[in-house]
Scaffold this active site. Structure first.
Site, PDB file in Angstrom:
ATOM      1  N   GLU A 105      13.993  33.775 -16.809  1.00  0.00           N
ATOM      2  CA  GLU A 105      13.232  33.427 -18.004  1.00  0.00           C
ATOM      3  C   GLU A 105      13.263  34.604 -18.973  1.00  0.00           C
ATOM      4  OE1 GLU A 105       9.172  32.682 -16.918  1.00  0.00           O
ATOM      5  OE2 GLU A 105       8.959  34.543 -15.790  1.00  0.00           O
ATOM      6  N   ASP A 144       3.681  40.217 -21.550  1.00  0.00           N
ATOM      7  CA  ASP A 144       4.832  39.703 -22.307  1.00  0.00           C
ATOM      8  C   ASP A 144       5.006  40.392 -23.661  1.00  0.00           C
ATOM      9  OD1 ASP A 144       4.876  37.734 -20.224  1.00  0.00           O
ATOM     10  OD2 ASP A 144       3.480  36.507 -21.368  1.00  0.00           O
TER      11      ASP A 144
END
Length: 454
Positions: free
Chosen positions: A215, A40
């Site tokens: 997301e 991420d």
């Protein structure tokens, strides 16, 4: 003195390594970091240097966390000035330090960081104390520092009204900051000048595709166009898509795909896009260091380009990644730019300890591997060294990847099963930035760990 726990899950066996943790520099291509799991990545430019704020996949202590799921207990920050040498500044925030967070949740998922008012604001999600499992128990908090590498002080409360994960903060040219996040859908709102509270109603971006899991929003602006980028499961796993608008709050018109689904089958991808020294880059992740368990991921970066009309050209993942490599460093040719269709493969040095990295196995005559963007000094090298081994012995030729593929050295690899460093003179003048070819000319097979010029 601090210590970092490194872990690798290979099916049902966990191998745990403990190594000394001090801020240190590591040479890296893709993945960028090879001494721990990272995911991420949010890349930001502060004070002329590029910083990456990833999440940190781990295998939690026995009896804690969620087996066979994502487990993240803390955050590190990394920096680089050349996108090749990365400094780990160490842990900047731990789940146990968050006043409002569940200290046993292992849910410190994808973060972000921005600079405003002379301070650095680090945004992170985690589960609220006392909340049940599931995304509805999450909120987003803020930690503040005087420097990009911290130390960061978490604020006593999470952002009121925000339920979800994957925070992203975009600061427009007029100084207005916006917070975006996800929870099945993508949401956004303006932030107050203190960067700690919402300053508008929450908008649900209903124009973003609603079919399939979505997301990880990341918003940026280029030439007056606002880009909303996000991972979306359109088929089997997440690919990165994007839409454009003339306003940071949309509506966004879908334009296409930034990166296709991972060839490895890794279910997630979470990214950021940044301009650094007049080049745009996509930072993302895959499971390079954990091919059997895609909840332990590794961050990557590749160059990103735009069409004349502002559309993003699709990014194809590479092992070589970004940045240049000094000729007098250990050139990891297993992170190749290209290779022959036969007789060349990158494999782990030790399958049970992936943090050792890879080797290049070249086992067919004339098979080759190419490594781009090696920078040589003005005087040029006099000698080349290879860390290699061969059960039968062989000869490796080094060439420059020009039209004539100029041969610059031949290295004899002696017969033997142990790793050794073999050397040979560099016969031709080499200077500037060159693409290097390593080719097997004689023998049945050679394994090469690295190449280095002196």
């Amino acid at each position: 003195m601090k210590y970092r726990e490194l872990a690798f899950r290979n099916f049902t066996t966990v191998f745990t390594l403990i190594i000394l943790l001090t801020p240190k520099t590591a040479l890296a291509q893709n993945p960028l970091i090879i001494d721990q799991f990272t995911a991420d990545p949010t890349a930001r430019v502060f004070n002329g240097k590029l910083y990456v704020f990833p999440s940190h996949d781990i295998v939690p202590p026995k009896g804690e966390g969620r087996a066979e799921w994502f487990n993240m207990a803390d955050y590190h920050v990394f920096s680089s000035e050349n996108l090749t040498d990365w400094t780990d500044h160490g842990k900047i925030l731990d789940q146990k330090d968050v006043p409002w967070g569940d200290p046993t949740a292992y849910s410190m998922w994808g973060p972000d960081a921005v600079s405003k008012n002379g301070k650095y604001y680090f945004y992170f999600p985690t589960r609220i104390k006392g909340a049940a499992n599931g995304e509805k128990g999450f909120s987003i908090g803020v930690a503040i520092a005087d420097k990009p590498e911290g130390p960061y002080k978490p604020q006593p409360n999470h952002i009121h009204g925000v339920e979800g994960i994957d925070p992203n903060v975009f600061i427009d040219n007029d100084g207005q900051a916006y917070l975006y996040w996800s929870r099945g859908e993508i949401f956004g709102a303006k932030l107050n000048d203190n960067m700690l509270e919402l300053a508008s109603e929450i908008k649900t971006f209903e124009e973003i595709p609603q079919k399939g899991h979505i997301e990880g929003p990341f918003v940026f602006e280029r030439n007056g166009i606002y880009y909303m980028t996000y991972p979306h499961v359109a088929n089997n796993t997440e690919r990165i898509e994007y839409g454009v608008s003339d306003n940071p709050m949309g509506p966004f018109t879908h334009r296409g795909v930034v990166m296709d689904e991972s060839a490895s089958g890794t279910w997630t991808n979470h990214h950021s896009i940044v301009s650094y020294k007049d080049q745009w880059y996509l930072f993302y992740h895959d499971n390079d260091l954990s091919p059997d368990f895609d909840k332990n991921r590794s961050i990557r970066a590749d160059s990103l380009f735009f069409e004349d009309n502002g559309n993003i050209k699709k990014v194809v993942p590479t092992k070589r990644g970004v940045g240049v490599t000094s000729s007098n460093s250990e050139i990891q040719i297993d992170r190749y730019s290209a290779k022959s269709n036969y007789g060349a493969a990158a494999v782990f040095l030790d399958r049970l300890d992936p943090f050792q990295g890879w080797k290049m196995v070249i086992n067919k005559p004339d098979a080759w591997v190419r490594y781009n963007r090696v920078v040589f000094g003005k005087e040029g090298p006099k000698e080349v060294k290879l860390k290699a081994r061969s059960l039968t012995g062989g000869t490796v030729v080094l060439k420059l990847a020009g039209e004539d593929q100029k041969e610059i050295s031949r290295v004899a690899i002696q017969k033997g099963g142990n790793w050794n460093v073999f050397s040979a003179p560099v016969e031709k003048e080499v200077e500037g930035i060159q693409d290097l070819i390593v080719q097997l000319k004689e023998g049945d097979g050679v394994e090469v760990d690295w190449v280095k010029f002196n």
